[in-house]
Design an enzyme around this catalytic site. Structure first.
Site, PDB file in Angstrom:
ATOM      1  N   SER A 279       0.810  -1.207   0.000  1.00  0.00           N
ATOM      2  CA  SER A 279       0.000   0.000   0.000  1.00  0.00           C
ATOM      3  C   SER A 279       0.854   1.272   0.000  1.00  0.00           C
ATOM      4  O   SER A 279       1.508   1.575  -0.990  1.00  0.00           O
ATOM      5  CB  SER A 279      -0.947  -0.035   1.197  1.00  0.00           C
ATOM      6  OG  SER A 279      -1.951   0.948   1.088  1.00  0.00           O
TER       7      SER A 279
ATOM      8  N   ASP B  87      10.027   5.198 -10.448  1.00  0.00           N
ATOM      9  CA  ASP B  87       9.654   5.754 -11.747  1.00  0.00           C
ATOM     10  C   ASP B  87      10.414   7.035 -12.069  1.00  0.00           C
ATOM     11  O   ASP B  87      10.718   7.318 -13.236  1.00  0.00           O
ATOM     12  CB  ASP B  87       8.148   6.016 -11.808  1.00  0.00           C
ATOM     13  CG  ASP B  87       7.342   4.746 -12.038  1.00  0.00           C
ATOM     14  OD1 ASP B  87       7.953   3.659 -12.096  1.00  0.00           O
ATOM     15  OD2 ASP B  87       6.103   4.828 -12.156  1.00  0.00           O
TER      16      ASP B  87
ATOM     17  N   LYS C 235      -0.755  -4.431  -2.923  1.00  0.00           N
ATOM     18  CA  LYS C 235      -2.049  -3.866  -2.520  1.00  0.00           C
ATOM     19  C   LYS C 235      -2.198  -2.499  -3.182  1.00  0.00           C
ATOM     20  O   LYS C 235      -1.774  -1.487  -2.647  1.00  0.00           O
ATOM     21  CB  LYS C 235      -2.163  -3.739  -1.010  1.00  0.00           C
ATOM     22  CG  LYS C 235      -3.528  -3.221  -0.569  1.00  0.00           C
ATOM     23  CD  LYS C 235      -3.592  -3.001   0.935  1.00  0.00           C
ATOM     24  CE  LYS C 235      -4.929  -2.399   1.323  1.00  0.00           C
ATOM     25  NZ  LYS C 235      -5.131  -1.038   0.749  1.00  0.00           N
TER      26      LYS C 235
END
Length: 431
Positions: A291, A302, A316
């Site tokens: 999460s 990224d 999740k």
């Protein structure tokens, strides 16, 4: 459907009235489906072997409806709702130190907290708790069952544990302690700053900023970089994950949350400024990282702001919103959106795949029953497929005969220092 108005007619009568109202005005066909619930409610209320309170029947029906949607949606009674938020804001509670989830009427252990009673007693990820103080939890609301494990620090609680590979359940007697809610800690590792973040509560970003400030003073201008340890971090508050990511980034998208309607999309962007002054960062993750920790890992990966090391995270990628049901009526914890990393990658049922896969020990030999991921959970939301080349990458293990207290950390430290860790690449894996 105006619940509060109809409740005045009595629950069964209210549902019947809703059905009649819907039919009279040609409303949503769902009103007709409520006739089935009304019939079942009336029969159970009249024919069950012992009288049952109306509130228990209705709360049980709501809980059953919501929990069948996905593993992370649930109903909280008014008492559970109040207790959950008190703990979140208070910063600590008396308990045993477990991150858990419901499974098959029991409590399943996701992560035992470092140094807490459960971890010290040997309770492991994947263990299932079937009874507390000799009383079975079957049929008990999940949040209520969890609250039974909590109590004053110094008091005793007995957990009945089922473990894969063990023929019989066994009891573990624990002495409750004050369990800090996701307290960030840090220490100097020579010329590298190490920051351990076990979860995300309202104090997490402040804890990170203090840790970086302290480490700069301790190590000085020669600091090589930072290790951010998010292993076994089950997540927490989204705004804190955004702030932690922002602390390392000077711009760009951090995460987007996309619901069923385009208008529900929310995007969070980083503001200028990097509290580490651009120093190299390594983030450690494993299958227990979920999460909010995946939001941070995904954003830094990224943007190529950090090197992600470890094993693929939990996956999740869904967002739960707390929806109050009205005064004294509890709340729904309902899945309302999915997380996406800045590159548009959905975390759901996939997780964050490390830039460098480094095993701590015998992950490849651990049963998926003991170390489940989101994709192993019954009823999970389906994720997007990933290219095989990203999944089947080599895993680095410690060389045979070489002992490390923490091989993943040792590898991260050597990477920041430009050194070579004694290790061996063994084989491709889907982990």
């Amino acid at each position: 459907m105006k619940n509060l108005t109809l409740i005045g007619l009595g629950i069964a009568g209210g549902v019947a009235a809703a059905v009649a109202l819907g039919a009279a005005h040609g409303a949503d066909p769902a009103y007709g489906e409520l006739d089935l619930f009304s019939t079942a409610f009336t029969k159970v209320r009249a024919e069950y072997v012992v009288p049952v309170k109306d509130t228990e029947l209705v709360e049980g029906a709501i809980d059953g409806m919501v929990t069948r949607l996905d593993p992370h949606s649930s109903y909280m009674s008014a008492k559970a709702y109040a207790g959950e938020f008190e703990i979140t804001t208070r910063g600590q509670f008396g308990g045993v130190g477990l991150t858990v989830m419901p499974e098959e009427g029991m409590i399943k252990v996701i992560t035992p907290a470092d140094g807490m009673p459960a971890a010290r007693a040997g309770i492991k990820t994947g263990d299932k708790i079937s009874a507390i103080d000799g009383n079975t939890i079957t049929g008990t609301e999940f949040t209520e069952a969890v609250n039974k494990m909590r109590g004053a620090a110094g008091s005793k609680v007995t957990l009945t544990v089922l473990r894969n590979g063990e023929k019989n359940p066994f009891d573990v007697i624990l002495l409750r302690a004050n369990v800090p809610v996701n307290a960030t800690t840090s220490r100097r590792e020579g010329d590298v700053g190490y920051i351990r973040m076990p979860g995300f509560n309202e104090k997490t970003a402040d804890g990170l900023e203090k840790a970086v400030k302290d480490l700069k003073k301790q190590i000085g201008p020669g600091i090589k970089g930072y290790v951010l340890d998010l292993r076994n971090n089950p997540g927490g508050l989204v705004d804190q994950a955004v702030q932690v990511s922002d602390d390392f980034l000077s711009g760009g998208e951090i995460v987007s949350m996309r619901g069923r309607r385009t208008a529900d999309t929310q995007r969070y962007d980083a503001k200028p400024g990097d509290i580490t002054d651009g120093k190299p960062v390594v983030v450690l993750i494993n299958i227990g990282s979920a999460s909010a920790s995946e939001i941070v890992s995904g954003a830094l990966q990224d943007h190529k702001r950090a090197t992600i090391i470890g094993m693929t995270s939990f996956g999740k990628g869904s967002v739960q919103t707390i929806l109050p049901m009205g005064e004294g009526r509890g709340a729904l914890r309902l899945t309302t959106a999915r997380y996406y990393t800045p590159s548009g990658h959905s975390i759901q049922a996939q997780g964050i795949i490390p830039d460098i896969k480094v095993a701590q020990g015998d992950e490849d030999n651990l049963s998926r029953l003991l170390r489940p991921s989101e994709s192993d959970l019954q009823g999970h939301l389906i994720g997007e497929p990933l290219p095989a080349k990203r999944l089947n990458t080599p895993v680095i293990y410690a060389a045979p005969g070489k002992k490390y207290d923490d091989f993943q950390l040792a590898y991260a430290l050597d990477l920041l220092r430009g050194e070579m860790t004694v290790a061996s690449v063994t084989k491709s894996t889907n982990g």
